[in-house]
Design an enzyme around this catalytic site. Structure first.
Site, PDB file in Angstrom:
ATOM      1  N   SER A  77      61.698  24.950  24.563  1.00 42.90           N
ATOM      2  CA  SER A  77      62.625  24.930  23.349  1.00 42.90           C
ATOM      3  C   SER A  77      63.492  25.068  22.822  1.00 42.90           C
ATOM      4  CB  SER A  77      63.670  26.540  24.040  1.00 42.90           C
ATOM      5  OG  SER A  77      62.146  27.019  25.219  1.00 42.90           O
TER       6      SER A  77
HETATM    7  N1  SAH Z   1      61.380  27.022  28.652  1.00 46.06           N
HETATM    8  C1  SAH Z   1      60.528  26.207  28.793  1.00 46.06           C
HETATM    9  C2  SAH Z   1      59.802  27.120  27.766  1.00 46.06           C
HETATM   10  C3  SAH Z   1      58.125  27.216  28.298  1.00 46.06           C
HETATM   11  S1  SAH Z   1      57.334  27.648  27.228  1.00 46.06           S
HETATM   12  C4  SAH Z   1      60.899  24.302  27.880  1.00 46.06           C
HETATM   13  O1  SAH Z   1      62.592  24.759  27.843  1.00 46.06           O
HETATM   14  O2  SAH Z   1      60.394  23.562  28.143  1.00 46.06           O
HETATM   15  C5  SAH Z   1      56.466  28.557  28.031  1.00 46.06           C
HETATM   16  C6  SAH Z   1      56.190  28.340  29.513  1.00 46.06           C
HETATM   17  O3  SAH Z   1      55.213  29.473  29.700  1.00 46.06           O
HETATM   18  C7  SAH Z   1      55.205  27.648  29.006  1.00 46.06           C
HETATM   19  O4  SAH Z   1      54.928  27.091  29.880  1.00 46.06           O
HETATM   20  C8  SAH Z   1      53.649  29.135  29.097  1.00 46.06           C
HETATM   21  O5  SAH Z   1      52.633  28.377  30.119  1.00 46.06           O
HETATM   22  C9  SAH Z   1      54.712  29.837  30.005  1.00 46.06           C
HETATM   23  N2  SAH Z   1      53.895  30.923  30.594  1.00 46.06           N
HETATM   24  C10 SAH Z   1      53.170  31.491  29.040  1.00 46.06           C
HETATM   25  N3  SAH Z   1      52.886  32.936  29.263  1.00 46.06           N
HETATM   26  C11 SAH Z   1      53.014  33.316  31.525  1.00 46.06           C
HETATM   27  C12 SAH Z   1      52.977  33.925  32.312  1.00 46.06           C
HETATM   28  N4  SAH Z   1      52.876  34.976  32.350  1.00 46.06           N
HETATM   29  N5  SAH Z   1      54.028  33.098  33.867  1.00 46.06           N
HETATM   30  C13 SAH Z   1      54.334  32.051  34.022  1.00 46.06           C
HETATM   31  N6  SAH Z   1      54.626  31.350  32.655  1.00 46.06           N
HETATM   32  C14 SAH Z   1      53.603  31.637  31.830  1.00 46.06           C
END
Ligand code: SAH
Length: 226
Positions: A77
């Site tokens: 993010s």
């Molecule tokens: N806060 C993170 C953002 C990651 S993007 C950062 O700063 O790096 C969102 C993440 O949510 C992705 O890695 C994706 O694989 C995960 N995601 C999507 N659906 C999900 C679910 N149902 N359960 C767990 N993780 C999930």
């Protein structure tokens, strides 16, 4: 002379530390200009090196205020969004936080500086392995990880004082609301298409009444429910 053996690492996720002080200051200035004035949030973001969470190919942009690609088609993010979401949670050091979507682990690391314990769930094993290695490297010992579908929450551990979802859902998962403590706050992006996602701050009153507040427009990858 003793022979020192290099300890092999499971994943090569810890890039060499370069002198990035000016880059870090630039990011903090950007956060302040964007209106982030909370000293605890600013100090947590000053203390966690974002370059550790970024892929080598994007290293020169590690402190830019943009989301960047990470493996498995996901993104780390944008710093100002991380700051707003963290601030909106109104964290206190006694709190237990549930995070859905560990991704790179950057947001998790920031949360770990401000809360007692962070429980984080990620559906991609490779991302979780890399994030865990970063947490070890930074000696962040108050993070508990799990691979799975975070939209179901973590009922063996709940209730949680705070819940943060870093992937966009069509609507607020009812299970997560159930796992939020009375008096708790959840921050979650909601929207069916990337173009109309909004960040919501959901509050559960002591009597269980739910109220929601729109914070801003955002762009997150989708919450994938298994
Ligand atoms: N806060 C993170 C953002 C990651 S993007 C950062 O700063 O790096 C969102 C993440 O949510 C992705 O890695 C994706 O694989 C995960 N995601 C999507 N659906 C999900 C679910 N149902 N359960 C767990 N993780 C999930």
């Amino acid at each position: 002379m003793p022979q020192y053996q290099q300890i092999p690492q499971k994943h090569n996720v810890v890039p060499p530390q370069k002198d990035n002080v000016s880059d870090r200051i630039r990011m903090l200035m950007k956060l302040r200009t964007a209106g982030i004035t909370d000293m605890d949030v600013l100090s947590a973001m000053e203390n966690i090196p974002r370059d550790l969470f970024v892929e080598d190919a994007f290293m020169e942009h590690a402190y830019d205020d943009t989301a960047l690609p990470i493996p498995s088609g996901q993104t780390i993010s944008q710093p100002t969004v991380v700051a707003w979401m963290t601030w909106a949670l109104e964290l206190e050091t006694r709190m237990r936080v549930l995070e859905i979507g560990t991704g790179s682990g950057y947001q998790t690391a920031i949360l770990s500086k401000l809360a007692r314990r962070v429980y984080t769930i990620e559906r991609h094993r490779d991302l979780l392995d890399m994030a865990e290695e970063r947490f070890r490297h930074l000696n962040l010992t108050n993070i508990v990880t799990k691979r799975g579908d975070g939209s179901k929450g973590w009922k063996e551990v709940g209730l949680f004082d705070r819940i943060i979802v870093t992937a966009a859902a069509g609507e607020i998962p009812a299970v997560l609301l159930d796992q939020l403590s009375p008096g708790g706050i959840m921050v979650i992006p909601v929207g069916n298409s990337v173009a109309d996602q909004i960040l919501l701050r959901v509050q559960k009153a002591e009597n269980g009444t739910i109220s929601t507040q729109h914070l801003m427009n955002v762009r997150f990858v989708p919450l994938v429910q298994d």
